[in-house]
Design a protein around this motif. Structure first.
Motif, mmCIF file in Angstrom:
data_model
loop_
_atom_site.group_PDB
_atom_site.id
_atom_site.type_symbol
_atom_site.label_atom_id
_atom_site.label_comp_id
_atom_site.label_asym_id
_atom_site.label_seq_id
_atom_site.Cartn_x
_atom_site.Cartn_y
_atom_site.Cartn_z
ATOM 1 N N ILE A 5 -21.206 56.556 57.131
ATOM 2 C CA ILE A 5 -21.498 55.584 56.075
ATOM 3 C C ILE A 5 -20.176 55.008 55.588
ATOM 4 C CG2 ILE A 5 -22.406 55.238 53.752
ATOM 5 C CD1 ILE A 5 -24.439 57.373 54.294
ATOM 6 N N GLY A 6 -20.063 53.699 55.636
ATOM 7 C CA GLY A 6 -18.843 53.032 55.194
ATOM 8 C C GLY A 6 -18.974 52.547 53.768
ATOM 9 N N TRP A 7 -17.867 51.951 53.279
ATOM 10 C CA TRP A 7 -17.862 51.445 51.913
ATOM 11 C C TRP A 7 -18.853 50.307 51.715
ATOM 12 C CZ3 TRP A 7 -16.030 54.227 48.201
ATOM 13 C CH2 TRP A 7 -15.038 55.161 48.461
ATOM 14 N N GLY A 8 -19.054 49.520 52.739
ATOM 15 C CA GLY A 8 -20.014 48.417 52.616
ATOM 16 C C GLY A 8 -21.424 48.915 52.360
ATOM 17 N N GLU A 9 -21.813 49.970 53.098
ATOM 18 C CA GLU A 9 -23.152 50.528 52.904
ATOM 19 C C GLU A 9 -23.307 51.152 51.522
ATOM 20 O OE1 GLU A 9 -21.349 51.184 55.656
ATOM 21 O OE2 GLU A 9 -22.556 50.458 57.335
ATOM 22 N N ILE A 10 -22.245 51.804 51.044
ATOM 23 C CA ILE A 10 -22.310 52.419 49.716
ATOM 24 C C ILE A 10 -22.482 51.351 48.643
ATOM 25 C CG2 ILE A 10 -20.948 53.693 48.004
ATOM 26 C CD1 ILE A 10 -19.784 55.313 50.341
ATOM 27 N N VAL A 11 -21.767 50.250 48.775
ATOM 28 C CA VAL A 11 -21.884 49.157 47.803
ATOM 29 C C VAL A 11 -23.292 48.575 47.826
ATOM 30 C CG1 VAL A 11 -21.084 46.815 47.275
ATOM 31 C CG2 VAL A 11 -19.429 48.605 47.808
ATOM 32 N N VAL A 12 -23.858 48.404 49.031
ATOM 33 C CA VAL A 12 -25.218 47.873 49.141
ATOM 34 C C VAL A 12 -26.218 48.830 48.490
ATOM 35 C CG1 VAL A 12 -27.049 47.312 50.784
ATOM 36 C CG2 VAL A 12 -24.750 46.451 51.160
ATOM 37 N N LEU A 13 -26.064 50.145 48.740
ATOM 38 C CA LEU A 13 -26.968 51.119 48.132
ATOM 39 C C LEU A 13 -26.852 51.118 46.606
ATOM 40 C CD1 LEU A 13 -26.621 54.139 50.586
ATOM 41 C CD2 LEU A 13 -28.612 52.663 50.262
ATOM 42 N N LEU A 14 -25.636 51.045 46.093
ATOM 43 C CA LEU A 14 -25.464 51.004 44.639
ATOM 44 C C LEU A 14 -26.055 49.727 44.040
ATOM 45 C CD1 LEU A 14 -21.876 52.460 44.191
ATOM 46 C CD2 LEU A 14 -24.051 53.521 43.569
ATOM 47 N N LEU A 21 -33.551 50.490 39.915
ATOM 48 C CA LEU A 21 -33.674 51.458 38.822
ATOM 49 C C LEU A 21 -33.202 50.904 37.482
ATOM 50 C CD1 LEU A 21 -32.387 54.630 40.674
ATOM 51 C CD2 LEU A 21 -34.748 54.002 40.196
ATOM 52 N N GLY A 22 -32.286 49.993 37.526
ATOM 53 C CA GLY A 22 -31.740 49.469 36.285
ATOM 54 C C GLY A 22 -30.535 50.290 35.857
ATOM 55 N N PRO A 23 -29.731 49.742 34.973
ATOM 56 C CA PRO A 23 -28.506 50.431 34.571
ATOM 57 C C PRO A 23 -28.743 51.710 33.753
ATOM 58 C CG PRO A 23 -28.754 48.365 33.368
ATOM 59 C CD PRO A 23 -29.843 48.421 34.378
ATOM 60 N N GLU A 24 -29.918 51.866 33.145
ATOM 61 C CA GLU A 24 -30.183 53.048 32.318
ATOM 62 C C GLU A 24 -30.466 54.276 33.179
ATOM 63 O OE1 GLU A 24 -32.487 50.346 31.936
ATOM 64 O OE2 GLU A 24 -31.094 49.315 30.592
ATOM 65 N N ALA A 29 -30.153 59.064 38.534
ATOM 66 C CA ALA A 29 -30.597 59.103 39.928
ATOM 67 C C ALA A 29 -29.457 59.512 40.855
ATOM 68 C CB ALA A 29 -31.148 57.739 40.334
ATOM 69 N N VAL A 30 -28.250 59.027 40.580
ATOM 70 C CA VAL A 30 -27.093 59.391 41.408
ATOM 71 C C VAL A 30 -26.798 60.886 41.264
ATOM 72 C CG1 VAL A 30 -24.607 59.055 41.697
ATOM 73 C CG2 VAL A 30 -26.095 57.082 41.420
ATOM 74 N N SER A 31 -26.809 61.395 40.047
ATOM 75 C CA SER A 31 -26.522 62.822 39.855
ATOM 76 C C SER A 31 -27.612 63.689 40.495
ATOM 77 C CB SER A 31 -26.363 63.148 38.368
ATOM 78 O OG SER A 31 -27.589 62.958 37.696
ATOM 79 N N TRP A 32 -28.883 63.273 40.395
ATOM 80 C CA TRP A 32 -29.962 64.027 41.041
ATOM 81 C C TRP A 32 -29.785 64.044 42.568
ATOM 82 C CZ3 TRP A 32 -33.683 62.518 44.576
ATOM 83 C CH2 TRP A 32 -34.670 63.467 44.835
ATOM 84 N N THR A 33 -29.407 62.898 43.142
ATOM 85 C CA THR A 33 -29.188 62.813 44.584
ATOM 86 C C THR A 33 -28.045 63.720 45.015
ATOM 87 O OG1 THR A 33 -29.971 60.522 44.561
ATOM 88 C CG2 THR A 33 -28.714 61.228 46.493
ATOM 89 N N MET A 34 -26.954 63.719 44.278
ATOM 90 C CA MET A 34 -25.807 64.562 44.619
ATOM 91 C C MET A 34 -26.169 66.051 44.510
ATOM 92 S SD MET A 34 -23.603 62.502 45.663
ATOM 93 C CE MET A 34 -22.202 63.551 45.831
ATOM 94 N N GLN A 35 -26.917 66.436 43.489
ATOM 95 C CA GLN A 35 -27.348 67.836 43.346
ATOM 96 C C GLN A 35 -28.257 68.231 44.507
ATOM 97 O OE1 GLN A 35 -29.199 68.108 39.520
ATOM 98 N NE2 GLN A 35 -27.245 68.110 38.393
ATOM 99 N N SER A 36 -29.137 67.339 44.908
ATOM 100 C CA SER A 36 -30.044 67.645 46.025
ATOM 101 C C SER A 36 -29.267 67.820 47.325
ATOM 102 C CB SER A 36 -31.074 66.524 46.189
ATOM 103 O OG SER A 36 -31.845 66.389 45.025
#
Length: 147
Positions: A5-14, A21-24, A29-36
Motif C-alpha cells: 500500500i502506497g501513500w496514494g492509496e492511504i490518501v484515497v482511503l482517508l 464517516l464524516g470528521p466526527e 474508526a481509524v483507532s478501531w481499525t488499528m486495534q483490530s
C-alpha cells in the motif's frame, strides 16, 4: 503486511473515510481499525508460537521445505549461477556485467547521430510492352545489290 500500500492509496482511503464517516467519527474508526489489525497480528503470532511449542522439532522439519521454496522463488539466473557454479562469489559475474555495460555505453556514444532520412530514389522506368519502333539506318544496303 501493508508493504504494497502506497501513500496514494492511504490518501484515497482517508478521503473516502472522511466523506463516508464524516470528521466526527473518522478518528474513532481509524483507532478501531488499528486495534483490530494489532489483535489479528497478535493472534497469528500466538498461534504460530503455540504450534511451535506443541510440535517441537517436527515444526522445524515442516518449516525447512517452506524456507527452501521461498529461496527458490527469490532465485534469479544470476543467483543460480553464483550459488551453484561459483560457490556464492558473484564478483566475477558483477565484473562481467559491468564490462558489458561499459562496452555498450562506449559503442552507443561512438555511433554517429542518425543521418537525415533521404528521399527514396526514383524507381527505374518500367519496361514498355510495346514493340520497339523500327528506325531507318544510316547505311542503305540496297545499293550494294544493284551493282
Amino acid at each position: 503486511m501493508f508493504s504494497s500500500i502506497g501513500w496514494g492509496e492511504i490518501v484515497v482511503l482517508l478521503a473516502a473515510g472522511l466523506i463516508i464517516l464524516g470528521p466526527e467519527r473518522l478518528p474513532g474508526a481509524v483507532s478501531w481499525t488499528m486495534q483490530s489489525i494489532r489483535k489479528v497480528r497478535d493472534y497469528a503470532t500466538g498461534a504460530s508460537g503455540q504450534l511451535r511449542d506443541e510440535m517441537g522439532a517436527d515444526f522445524d522439519q515442516f518449516r525447512e521445505p517452506i524456507q527452501q521454496i521461498n529461496e527458490l522463488r527469490q532465485m534469479s539466473p544470476k543467483s543460480v549461477v553464483t550459488k551453484h557454479l561459483l560457490g556464492g562469489d558473484s564478483s566475477s559475474v558483477d565484473d562481467l556485467g559491468r564490462t558489458v555495460r561499459e562496452t555498450l555505453d562506449v559503442q552507443r556514444l561512438s555511433k554517429p547521430s542518425r543521418p537525415e532520412p533521404q528521399a527514396p530514389a526514383a524507381p527505374p522506368p518500367a519496361p514498355s510492352l510495346e514493340k520497339p519502333s523500327v528506325t531507318k539506318r544510316s547505311h542503305d544496303y540496297t545499293d550494294w545489290d544493284a551493282t
